[in-house]
Design a protein around this motif. Structure first.
Motif, PDB file in Angstrom:
ATOM      1  N   ASP A 457       0.846  -1.201   0.000  1.00 37.38           N
ATOM      2  CA  ASP A 457       0.000   0.000   0.000  1.00 37.38           C
ATOM      3  C   ASP A 457       0.880   1.250   0.000  1.00 37.38           C
ATOM      4  O   ASP A 457       2.069   1.194   0.351  1.00 37.38           O
ATOM      5  N   THR A 458       0.290   2.382  -0.373  1.00 40.02           N
ATOM      6  CA  THR A 458       0.946   3.661  -0.157  1.00 40.02           C
ATOM      7  C   THR A 458       0.133   4.454   0.847  1.00 40.02           C
ATOM      8  O   THR A 458      -1.103   4.384   0.860  1.00 40.02           O
ATOM      9  N   VAL A 459       0.837   5.185   1.704  1.00 37.42           N
ATOM     10  CA  VAL A 459       0.197   5.916   2.796  1.00 37.42           C
ATOM     11  C   VAL A 459       0.613   7.379   2.714  1.00 37.42           C
ATOM     12  O   VAL A 459       1.796   7.684   2.554  1.00 37.42           O
ATOM     13  N   ILE A 460      -0.364   8.276   2.820  1.00 35.13           N
ATOM     14  CA  ILE A 460      -0.090   9.714   2.845  1.00 35.13           C
ATOM     15  C   ILE A 460      -0.132  10.186   4.289  1.00 35.13           C
ATOM     16  O   ILE A 460      -1.115   9.961   5.000  1.00 35.13           O
ATOM     17  N   ILE A 461       0.946  10.822   4.706  1.00 38.10           N
ATOM     18  CA  ILE A 461       1.085  11.331   6.067  1.00 38.10           C
ATOM     19  C   ILE A 461       1.153  12.847   6.020  1.00 38.10           C
ATOM     20  O   ILE A 461       1.847  13.416   5.177  1.00 38.10           O
ATOM     21  N   VAL A 462       0.436  13.507   6.935  1.00 37.04           N
ATOM     22  CA  VAL A 462       0.542  14.959   7.081  1.00 37.04           C
ATOM     23  C   VAL A 462       1.056  15.240   8.483  1.00 37.04           C
ATOM     24  O   VAL A 462       0.524  14.708   9.469  1.00 37.04           O
ATOM     25  N   THR A 463       2.108  16.032   8.568  1.00 42.33           N
ATOM     26  CA  THR A 463       2.678  16.365   9.870  1.00 42.33           C
ATOM     27  C   THR A 463       2.771  17.876  10.025  1.00 42.33           C
ATOM     28  O   THR A 463       3.182  18.580   9.101  1.00 42.33           O
ATOM     29  N   ASN A 464       2.338  18.379  11.176  1.00 47.83           N
ATOM     30  CA  ASN A 464       2.422  19.794  11.504  1.00 47.83           C
ATOM     31  C   ASN A 464       3.574  20.007  12.472  1.00 47.83           C
ATOM     32  O   ASN A 464       3.840  19.169  13.333  1.00 47.83           O
ATOM     33  N   GLY A 465       4.250  21.122  12.365  1.00 54.18           N
ATOM     34  CA  GLY A 465       5.361  21.409  13.253  1.00 54.18           C
ATOM     35  C   GLY A 465       6.681  21.201  12.547  1.00 54.18           C
ATOM     36  O   GLY A 465       6.754  21.036  11.341  1.00 54.18           O
ATOM     37  N   ASP A 466       7.763  21.222  13.344  1.00 56.05           N
ATOM     38  CA  ASP A 466       9.098  21.189  12.742  1.00 56.05           C
ATOM     39  C   ASP A 466       9.711  19.798  12.724  1.00 56.05           C
ATOM     40  O   ASP A 466      10.885  19.638  12.405  1.00 56.05           O
ATOM     41  N   ARG A 467       8.920  18.754  13.051  1.00 60.99           N
ATOM     42  CA  ARG A 467       9.452  17.392  13.021  1.00 60.99           C
ATOM     43  C   ARG A 467       9.567  16.918  11.584  1.00 60.99           C
ATOM     44  O   ARG A 467       8.637  17.051  10.791  1.00 60.99           O
TER      45      ARG A 467
END
Length: 477
Positions: A457-467
């Motif tokens: 599978d492919t997974v889309i990740i959204v991350t907020n902040g400076d990590r």
């Protein structure tokens, strides 16, 4: 000139090699410290890489060295002596960003001859070189060529296909999109909690980030949207038309675009629009440039004149065009023309800006979609660097969203990925990390707590902040 690197954000492993959590430090030479080079330096320095800058302007180098913990070399980046001083034989990557395409190509060719294992990226902007670079990349020793103006043109042409969106980023080979919408006073989503959105939009979407008052927010289901919010929505591509329709955003197919400025972006854009059957009118002030444009773009309508002249724009039918794209080389001029186009009721406005530092000011201006060739190019190079850090498991796609305060990334689930087959509701994810979409073959799933991912599978990740998320396993606590 050399000086010791500081240790901020860097640790040493047992062998004494400097590494970042999530990936190795890449030894990078940036050849050319102009605007594009400065943007790259800021981003790559923030991610902890070893940087050496080469430029023929000592004042520019001095200013950069005062701001970032980097080494600098003064000289011609295409010469063997200067490249040797820059440590090309020990470098992992060379990024050639000088002002002339020919210098960038010679720089990469020379550097690769001195260090055959070196990765090289060159900025090549001249449309005449497009096919040549592709066919001769091995001869030039190129790992990748980037063209900011061509990237911007492709982005603009994609926006013209769905006029209701301010921005569109694609994943899963075009089957999934992350789009940006701004909620106006009449929006159906004003004062609506995210838990109640489905009754309005009636399609599979997920609001993954909200930009409110200049700050990115990772919303939960109880988050209430309000006027002025910019929302970033993940959706299967085939749901976009339904989303616009159910939100009451009336869009008409773009048939005529008025473009102000006849630079490289305009040339690339005109060729894109010709394929789509969209008529293009170009206003350019330089008479010689107009002659050149007429020769290169026989299907375009060329007008010689000052695009900031209100009477000229009126005579070109600005009020009746389907879209206005301000693509001159002067940011302030583009902003003024876009604001005038907005006052004339142009349905879609696209503004090219070289500098997007004052984002809080831009937020309150009616500039439509803001396109920055520099940032588009920078994102491409950062993605390449991260892939070098992680030869396996690196993100396939990386986009900066919400004015750079969040990132959206696409990863392939492989044999090393943890928690395969486990429901998302049982997983402990790091703070401000959201699983936005899972693609299984040709099927796209906007996930809920019972969703899971499997190998392949492919997974889309959204991350907020400076990590920084280097690989999919980095999202787990």
């Amino acid at each position: 000139m050399n000086r010791e690197k500081g240790q901020s954000g860097i640790r040493q492993d047992d062998a004494g090699c400097e590494t970042l959590s999530g990936g190795k430090v890449v030894n990078i030479i940036v050849a050319g410290n102009g605007k594009m080079g400065a943007t790259l330096t800021r981003q790559l320095a923030m991610e902890g890489h070893d940087l050496t800058l080469v430029d023929s302007n000592p004042r520019v180098l001095e200013n950069t060295q005062d701001r970032y913990d980097v080494m600098v070399i003064h000289g011609n980046c295409a010469t063997m002596d200067v490249l040797k001083q820059a440590g090309v034989k020990e470098a992992d990557l060379l990024i050639a960003m000088a002002g002339e395409d020919e210098i960038n190509l010679l720089c990469c060719m020379t550097a690769h001859a001195m260090n055959p294992r070196l990765h090289t990226i060159a900025r090549v902007r001249n449309p005449e070189y497009t096919q040549q670079i592709y066919k001769m990349r091995d001869m030039f020793g190129l790992s990748m060529a980037v063209n900011p103006e061509r990237q911007a043109a492709i982005e603009i042409s994609r926006l013209l296909k769905y006029p209701g969106f301010l921005k569109r980023d694609t994943f899963a080979r075009g089957r999934v999109e992350l789009v940006e919408l701004k909620l106006g006073e009449q929006s159906k989503l004003c004062d609506v909690a995210l838990n109640d959105m489905n009754s309005i939009v009636k399609c599979k979407i997920l609001v993954c980030t909200v930009l409110r008052d200049g700050k990115a927010v990772a919303p939960d289901g109880n988050f209430v949207l309000r006027e002025g919010d910019r929302i970033f929505v993940t959706a299967p591509s085939n749901e976009l038309a339904t989303l616009l329709h159910n939100l009451g955003i009336i869009t008409h197919k773009v048939k005529r675009v008025l473009v102000c400025g006849g630079g490289r972006v305009t040339i690339y854009l005109a060729k894109q629009l010709e394929k789509s059957g969209i008529a293009i009118q170009i206003v350019e002030q330089d008479p010689k440039r107009c002659v050149d444009l007429a020769s290169m773009l026989p299907y375009a309508e060329i007008t010689q004149g000052d695009a900031s002249n209100e009477l000229l724009l009126e005579s070109e039918g600005v009020a009746s065009c389907d879209a206005l794209a301000t693509l001159t080389g002067i940011d302030e001029l583009n902003m003024i023309i876009s604001l005038y186009g907005s006052s004339c009721g142009v349905p879609q406005i696209i503004t090219k800006l070289g500098r997007v530092n004052n984002k809080n000011i831009l937020e309150n201006l009616s500039l439509g979609s803001i396109i920055s060739p520099r940032e588009l190019c920078c994102n491409t190079i950062v993605r390449y660097v991260r892939a070098m850090q992680n030869q396996t498991g690196a993100a396939k796609t990386v986009y900066s969203i919400a004015d750079g305060q969040a990132e959206a990334m696409e990863f392939l689930v492989d044999e090393n990925t943890r928690h395969c087959g486990e429901p998302l509701k049982r997983l402990q994810l790091k703070k401000n990390v959201l699983v936005a979409c899972i693609t299984k073959g040709v099927q796209q799933e906007i996930p809920n707590g019972d969703s899971s991912f499997e190998r392949g599978d492919t997974v889309i990740i959204v991350t907020n902040g400076d990590r920084v998320i280097y690989q999919l396993n980095d999202i787990f606590e």
